[in-house]
Design an enzyme around this catalytic site. Structure first.
Site, PDB file in Angstrom:
ATOM      1  N   ALA A 157       4.760  13.784   2.410  1.00 59.26           N
ATOM      2  CA  ALA A 157       3.336  13.779   3.213  1.00 59.26           C
ATOM      3  C   ALA A 157       3.646  12.285   3.929  1.00 59.26           C
ATOM      4  O   ALA A 157       3.501  11.304   3.047  1.00 59.26           O
ATOM      5  CB  ALA A 157       2.169  13.601   2.100  1.00 59.26           C
ATOM      6  N   GLN A 194      -6.801  -1.155  12.755  1.00 59.78           N
ATOM      7  CA  GLN A 194      -6.196  -2.481  12.801  1.00 59.78           C
ATOM      8  C   GLN A 194      -4.720  -2.514  12.483  1.00 59.78           C
ATOM      9  O   GLN A 194      -4.010  -3.273  13.039  1.00 59.78           O
ATOM     10  CB  GLN A 194      -6.902  -3.210  11.746  1.00 59.78           C
ATOM     11  CG  GLN A 194      -6.148  -4.849  11.387  1.00 59.78           C
ATOM     12  CD  GLN A 194      -7.107  -5.894  10.821  1.00 59.78           C
ATOM     13  OE1 GLN A 194      -8.303  -6.102  11.322  1.00 59.78           O
ATOM     14  NE2 GLN A 194      -6.674  -6.365   9.511  1.00 59.78           N
ATOM     15  N   GLU A 195      -4.225  -1.444  11.655  1.00 56.07           N
ATOM     16  CA  GLU A 195      -2.960  -1.581  11.447  1.00 56.07           C
ATOM     17  C   GLU A 195      -2.219  -1.105  12.454  1.00 56.07           C
ATOM     18  O   GLU A 195      -1.121  -1.604  13.168  1.00 56.07           O
ATOM     19  CB  GLU A 195      -2.563  -0.423  10.437  1.00 56.07           C
ATOM     20  CG  GLU A 195      -0.984  -0.151  10.073  1.00 56.07           C
ATOM     21  CD  GLU A 195      -0.711   0.884   8.965  1.00 56.07           C
ATOM     22  OE1 GLU A 195       0.436   1.130   8.708  1.00 56.07           O
ATOM     23  OE2 GLU A 195      -1.777   1.083   8.246  1.00 56.07           O
ATOM     24  N   PHE A 242       9.237   4.874   1.140  1.00 57.76           N
ATOM     25  CA  PHE A 242       9.127   3.973   2.169  1.00 57.76           C
ATOM     26  C   PHE A 242       8.048   3.041   1.950  1.00 57.76           C
ATOM     27  O   PHE A 242       7.465   2.593   3.028  1.00 57.76           O
ATOM     28  CB  PHE A 242       8.733   4.704   3.489  1.00 57.76           C
ATOM     29  CG  PHE A 242       9.760   5.840   3.795  1.00 57.76           C
ATOM     30  CD1 PHE A 242      11.233   5.769   3.424  1.00 57.76           C
ATOM     31  CD2 PHE A 242       9.329   7.234   4.115  1.00 57.76           C
ATOM     32  CE1 PHE A 242      12.158   6.919   3.579  1.00 57.76           C
ATOM     33  CE2 PHE A 242      10.211   8.214   4.595  1.00 57.76           C
ATOM     34  CZ  PHE A 242      11.473   8.109   4.154  1.00 57.76           C
ATOM     35  N   ILE A 280       0.754  -0.824   0.087  1.00 59.57           N
ATOM     36  CA  ILE A 280       0.252  -0.045   0.014  1.00 59.57           C
ATOM     37  C   ILE A 280       0.997   1.112   0.088  1.00 59.57           C
ATOM     38  O   ILE A 280       1.917   1.271   0.691  1.00 59.57           O
ATOM     39  CB  ILE A 280      -1.098   0.081   1.174  1.00 59.57           C
ATOM     40  CG1 ILE A 280      -1.971   1.190   1.050  1.00 59.57           C
ATOM     41  CG2 ILE A 280      -0.314  -0.001   2.596  1.00 59.57           C
ATOM     42  CD1 ILE A 280      -3.242   1.153   2.043  1.00 59.57           C
ATOM     43  N   ALA A 281       0.708   2.189  -0.825  1.00 58.47           N
ATOM     44  CA  ALA A 281       1.424   3.162  -1.116  1.00 58.47           C
ATOM     45  C   ALA A 281       0.729   4.552  -0.306  1.00 58.47           C
ATOM     46  O   ALA A 281       0.045   5.185  -1.428  1.00 58.47           O
ATOM     47  CB  ALA A 281       1.996   3.519  -2.568  1.00 58.47           C
TER      48      ALA A 281
END
Length: 430
Positions: free
Chosen positions: A177, A290-291, A203, A170-171
């Site tokens: 930002a 959840q993350e 990242f 996921i980007a």
């Protein structure tokens, strides 16, 4: 055969959970075999402890622990040098039933419960191997597709992701930002029925190996606020204009591939939009708890690993004619560490129970992430200190655990942002 038995046990577990009393009732000792909590366990990483788990979870944990011992630990040093794990490992994890555990079976997932998913998080932390990006793939990326994707998107991607044949990323983060998702500059503009995507991300975990990336992009710059103009897109590896930059050289987590991603006039079909247009920010806010819980559970599990590693060391290491463990200042430090770890474990376990029943709110998840990741860094520092000079040597597991811990208060939203979210709930009138 082993994989099929494992999947069957998870499905049985999921079916049983529908008829069991609520987690709070299941945690009482009445009418059930008592299970030790971490303060009373011989080791903090023992199998068969903690009341939130069942015997079925214990069986599953044994198989997951064996997988990491046989398929990950022996090769992790090699992957650290390569800056990525092997694709073969992903497919082995898929065959073992370790991916997509909490995704519904009707969507192509395993159909297990959240606590089974937590077992995989914890066992990876206990292995001290941060290379495999299984949790991000299964428990951050896949839920977006399962929860907001169309029937066609779910059928196209979820079964392949569960099998480890399609690696997800996921980007969100950009050079300008990070925690401020409303500052995203990557944008997608309509071109007929298609979208043209431009921008860059940085990242990105699993970025180098990724076959599918969920990209956060601005789709309406005229919206009344940035939050009202963000959408999510499914971008597949190999699309023209989608470029993977270099693998980034990090302080820690050296076997976990982390990359820059660039999007130069990437033409996306209308079917690449995930969910509704301009609803992306709300989807992110829905899934981020959840993350953050995942990070918290990884953090406290890493604390448990580091504590046991250090206890073993000080009981063997001799100084001043006796083992280091018999020095009073060392004993007091171990007592402090274990107390803090056990208190935090109790809180994280309560958050796991809340999330299992869809009752975990953003502030509680933020508390768990903030507190557990700060503790992880404190424990790492103290455990290196208790190892003395040997703790600074890379050949000792505690050295790797120390550098791997540092990113935990940063990603998933910095701990400063976690405090903002917690404070917002405290002062809110509603």
């Amino acid at each position: 055969m082993a994989a099929r038995l494992l999947l069957r046990s998870l499905r049985v577990l999921s079916a049983r959970s529908a008829t069991l009393p609520p987690p709070s009732a299941r945690c009482s000792h009445s009418g059930a075999e008592a299970r030790l909590e971490t303060p009373s366990a011989k080791k903090l990483t023992d199998i068969g402890i903690r009341r939130i788990f069942s015997s079925e979870h214990d069986i599953f944990r044994e198989s997951v622990r064996k997988f990491f011992q046989e398929e990950v630990i022996p090769y992790h040093e090699e992957w650290e040098k390569a800056g990525e794990v092997s694709r073969e490992l992903w497919e082995k994890a898929g065959k073992q039933g370790l991916l997509g555990i909490n995704i519904a079976e009707k969507h192509g997932g395993i159909g297990g419960d959240l606590l089974s998913t937590a077992v995989t998080w914890e066992e990876q932390a206990y292995s001290n191997c941060t290379g495999p990006g299984f949790s991000l793939h299964s428990d951050i990326v896949m839920p977006y597709i399962a929860n907001y994707g169309t029937k066609e998107q779910i059928e196209q991607f979820i079964p392949q992701m569960t099998a480890g044949k399609c690696i997800g990323a996921i980007a969100m983060t950009e050079p300008g930002a990070g925690s401020d998702l409303q500052g995203v500059r990557t944008n997608a503009k309509r071109s007929g029925s298609d979208w043209i995507l431009n921008g860059s991300k940085v990242f990105i975990t699993n970025g180098w190996l990724s076959d599918l990336v969920i990209v956060v992009a601005v789709t309406n710059r005229e919206a009344r606020s940035p939050a009202h103009g963000i959408s999510l897109f499914l971008v597949e590896n190999g699309m023209k204009g989608f470029i993977k930059g270099k693998k980034l050289h990090k302080m820690g987590m050296k076997a976990q591939d982390t990359a820059e991603l660039f999007f130069e006039d990437v033409r996306l079909p209308a079917s690449a939009l995930l969910g509704e247009e301009n609803k992306g920010f709300y989807y992110l806010m829905q899934e981020l708890p959840q993350e953050r819980l995942l990070i918290a559970d990884l953090a406290i599990s890493a604390c448990e690993f580091m504590f046991e590693e250090t206890r073993n060391y000080v009981r063997q290491r001799k100084a001043f004619g006796k083992t280091v463990a018999h020095i009073q200042t060392v004993q007091h430090k171990l007592a402090e560490l274990k107390t803090n770890i056990c208190v935090t474990r109790a809180f994280v376990d309560s958050c796991l129970q809340l999330h299992e029943t869809k009752r975990l709110d953003s502030a509680s998840a933020s508390m768990a992430k903030y507190w557990a990741s700060e503790l992880q860094n404190t424990v790492a520092y103290q455990c290196v200190q208790l190892h003395g000079g040997w703790g600074y040597m890379w050949e000792y597991p505690i050295a790797k655990a120390y550098v791997d811990a540092r990113v935990q208060p940063i990603y998933g939203g910095t701990n400063e942002i976690m405090k903002e979210l917690i404070a917002r709930q405290i002062v809110s009138d509603s």
